[in-house]
Design a protein around this motif. Structure first.
Motif, short mmCIF file in Angstrom:
data_model
loop_
_atom_site.label_atom_id
_atom_site.label_comp_id
_atom_site.label_asym_id
_atom_site.label_seq_id
_atom_site.Cartn_x
_atom_site.Cartn_y
_atom_site.Cartn_z
N UNK A 62 5.64 6.42 -0.62
CA UNK A 62 6.14 4.61 -0.44
C UNK A 62 6.46 4.50 1.11
N UNK A 63 6.10 3.08 1.28
CA UNK A 63 6.65 2.58 2.86
C UNK A 63 6.89 1.31 2.36
N UNK A 64 7.16 0.70 3.83
CA UNK A 64 7.85 -0.69 3.99
C UNK A 64 6.36 -1.65 5.30
N UNK A 65 6.01 -2.84 4.72
CA UNK A 65 4.99 -3.11 5.54
C UNK A 65 5.63 -4.81 5.88
N UNK A 66 5.61 -5.17 7.25
CA UNK A 66 5.67 -6.60 7.20
C UNK A 66 4.38 -6.72 8.18
N UNK A 67 4.23 -8.39 8.32
CA UNK A 67 3.76 -9.14 9.37
C UNK A 67 2.44 -8.30 9.17
N UNK A 68 1.89 -8.23 10.44
CA UNK A 68 -0.34 -7.61 10.36
C UNK A 68 -0.30 -6.77 9.21
N UNK A 69 0.74 -5.94 9.19
CA UNK A 69 0.20 -4.88 8.30
C UNK A 69 -0.04 -5.10 7.16
N UNK A 70 1.25 -6.19 6.95
CA UNK A 70 1.67 -6.43 5.24
C UNK A 70 -0.07 -7.28 5.06
N UNK A 71 -0.53 -8.15 5.76
CA UNK A 71 -1.64 -8.73 5.55
C UNK A 71 -2.74 -8.20 5.80
N UNK A 72 -2.43 -6.81 6.13
CA UNK A 72 -3.83 -6.25 5.26
C UNK A 72 -3.35 -5.15 4.18
N UNK A 73 -2.94 -5.07 3.85
CA UNK A 73 -2.59 -4.87 2.79
C UNK A 73 -3.07 -5.43 1.41
N UNK A 74 -2.89 -6.85 1.63
CA UNK A 74 -3.29 -7.77 0.34
C UNK A 74 -4.73 -7.84 0.02
N UNK A 75 -4.84 -7.75 1.48
CA UNK A 75 -6.33 -8.14 2.06
C UNK A 75 -7.55 -7.01 1.85
N UNK A 76 -7.10 -6.33 2.53
CA UNK A 76 -8.16 -4.54 2.33
C UNK A 76 -9.18 -4.88 0.84
#
Length: 584
Positions: A305-319
């Protein structure tokens, strides 16, 4: 507003004006009756005090007024105390304590991506208050989609919202995402169906690479003129937006053409919003089965588990390279898991009980939201919010249009509708059938429809009914008619041909004065109370009032007993909003 201990009035947090009403469970705007009603929530300023040079209206002169002032620190004048008002008969609900001074957030620029669109209605419902909603309405952009959607929103009906995330680049740091210079295609698409009784909802993802026929569509130009965009056959779904000047109305029409389900409304924003929205909620919890290090999206996450936000969150849903077969269908699954986590975060007590956070989120969400003009009004937005808020997360199903690889391609790049599975999925949504077991709904339904089967029944010979085919195999209406006339004794029956539209379930519509006939026919056919539809009678070929029996896709043959559970639920890869899953 009491200025004591706050400093300058301009520094007052607008959220401090919102208080919780325990009787309704909603936050309400509390303004002093004497304060000016600003269209935007914010600090209240007193009217100019002419009494400093002349007497007060109540006869109190300026000298006496000055005498009542508190001692001020050097160089600072303390505002005068207000006159006491008579205590109300009932205490006004809300907070009484004061909060520490907060600086006003400046330059709140937030764009709402797919997850934010769904969460937006939760935000509006939590914040409440006409004045503030009117302000939010000013943030929202609207598009006239004409007849592609519904002209209004009705609280007592099921509704469908098409949520569109475009690939248009906005904001800084997004050079690695989407197509450079894109006009904004339908990159991520979710058709959200909310049931009539609000017990469940279905979020159906539509792959951007699905091959479809885009119908001709009329669009409204900036100058108010109309322009008809020609249709295209055998193209990707994402071309239904942006290409040739197509707007969201064209995407809505494409959904109707592909699924048979008409979207009532749409919400749209570009994918940059996921960055600012996740930052606003202090991050979204995600889970991955294996550690991720994707150099293309720059996503780096440890296993677990991790918590993502901002640039990292966008990378998570776009990869597209960190999960599964590195294709769009696997990315859709990850986006659904992310969206479920975001919805849980939005509906958590930590978010919904914080006026400051709700105001911040609502501001961020609406500044980039584009909707159809029918739901761009303040009252409509709040009504929709309150209706969606009723659906429990455990009954919000995420699934995807069943597809197969495009057989016309040697190198598989696109997909086509799976004709063996998809029609049943479309039927269930169109017929308002839940993909989850909804016990509460079943109990309510059982109590509500039981009365339809109770009471006197007419003799079979008194039953007057016409039979229509609404999705059963060809010839079923005539076969059922023969059974009714020769074996069931329902002589006053006739074949009315095909129904105007196909239906998943067999139904019997009747007028109130035909209830005894309806109960008798239901007993003969094995119809449940849910299949009985009180309504209006029609006129048969003899000019006499008659009931209408519509055979649906659940029809199993002449004389075979029917019930509301006879429709087969398709085997789908699905999840619900309350489930925590790990991407793999």
């Amino acid at each position: 507003m009491d200025a004591q201990g706050r400093g300058r009035a301009d520094d007052v947090d607008p959220a401090d004006q919102w208080v919780l009403n325990p009787r309704t469970g909603e936050y309400e705007l509390r303004l002093s009756p004497s304060a000016p009603q600003s269209p935007v929530p914010g600090p209240r300023r007193a009217a100019p005090d002419s009494s400093r040079t002349s007497g007060d209206a109540d006869g109190t002169d300026g000298t006496a007024r000055t005498a009542r002032r508190r001692t001020a620190a050097p160089g600072r004048e303390v505002p005068p105390q207000r006159r006491r008002r008579p205590a109300p008969e009932e205490p006004v609900p809300g907070r009484r304590g004061r909060r520490p001074e907060k600086k006003k957030s400046k330059g709140r620029k937030a764009l709402l991506w797919t997850g934010g669109s769904m969460a937006f209605v939760v935000l509006v419902a939590g914040v409440g208050g006409y004045v503030y909603l009117k302000h939010l309405e000013g943030n929202v952009s609207t598009t006239d989609v004409g007849t592609a959607g519904s002209s209004s929103f009705k609280k007592d009906e099921a509704f469908n919202i098409l949520i569109i995330g475009t690939d248009k680049r906005t904001g800084e740091g997004n050079e690695g995402y989407g197509d450079k210079g894109s006009v904004g295609h339908a990159d991520t698409n979710i058709l959200l169906h909310v049931s009539r009784d609000r017990s469940n909802a279905t979020a159906l993802s539509i792959p951007r690479d699905l091959i479809v026929d885009i119908p001709e569509c009329e669009t409204t130009q900036e100058d108010g003129t109309k322009k008809v965009i020609p249709g295209s056959a055998g193209v990707r779904f994402n071309q239904s937006l942006g290409d040739l000047g197509r707007d969201a109305g064209c995407t809505m029409r494409t959904v109707k053409e592909t699924t048979g389900i008409k979207p009532d409304h749409f919400m749209m924003a570009d994918f940059n919003a996921v960055k600012t929205l996740t930052t606003a909620v202090d991050g979204v919890d995600v889970c991955v089965e294996h550690a991720v290090d994707d150099p293309k999206s720059h996503l780096k996450l440890p296993a677990g588990e991790s918590r993502v936000e901002g640039e990292q969150a966008l990378a998570f849903v776009r990869t597209r390279h960190a999960f599964g077969n590195e294709g769009d269908l696997d990315r859709i699954k990850v986006q659904q898991q992310f969206l479920g986590s975001l919805m849980r975060k939005m509906s958590s007590g930590d978010t919904l009980t914080s006026p400051t956070k709700l105001v911040k989120l609502a501001e961020a969400a609406t500044k980039a939201l584009t909707v159809d003009s029918a739901i761009g009004k303040v009252g409509t937005l709040k009504d929709m919010a309150l209706e969606l808020k009723k659906v429990p997360p455990k009954n919000i199903t995420f699934t995807t249009v069943p597809v197969i690889d495009n057989p016309a391609e040697k190198v598989k790049a696109t997909v086509v509708v799976n004709e063996a599975k998809a029609p049943r999925v479309f039927d269930m949504i169109r017929e308002d059938i839940s993909f989850t077991e909804v016990k509460q709904k079943q109990k309510k339904e059982a109590a509500a429809v039981a009365a339809r089967l109770e009471g006197e029944k007419s003799e079979p010979g008194e039953i007057r009914v016409r039979v229509m085919n609404g999705g059963a195999p060809a010839g079923s209406a005539q076969q059922e008619l023969a059974y009714l006339q020769t074996e069931a004794g329902v002589a006053k029956s006739e074949n009315a041909g095909n129904a105007p539209a196909q239906t998943a379930r067999t139904t019997l519509e009747y007028a109130p004065d035909q209830a005894d006939q309806a109960r008798a026919l239901a007993a003969i056919l094995g119809l449940s109370g849910a299949a009985m539809k009180p309504g209006e009678s029609v006129t048969n070929s003899q000019g006499l009032p008659t009931m209408t029996l519509t055979l649906g896709k659940d029809f199993k043959g002449a004389g075979v007993k029917l019930d509301a559970k006879s429709i087969e639920t398709p085997d789908l890869d699905k999840s619900t909003a309350d489930q925590k899953q790990c991407a793999s």
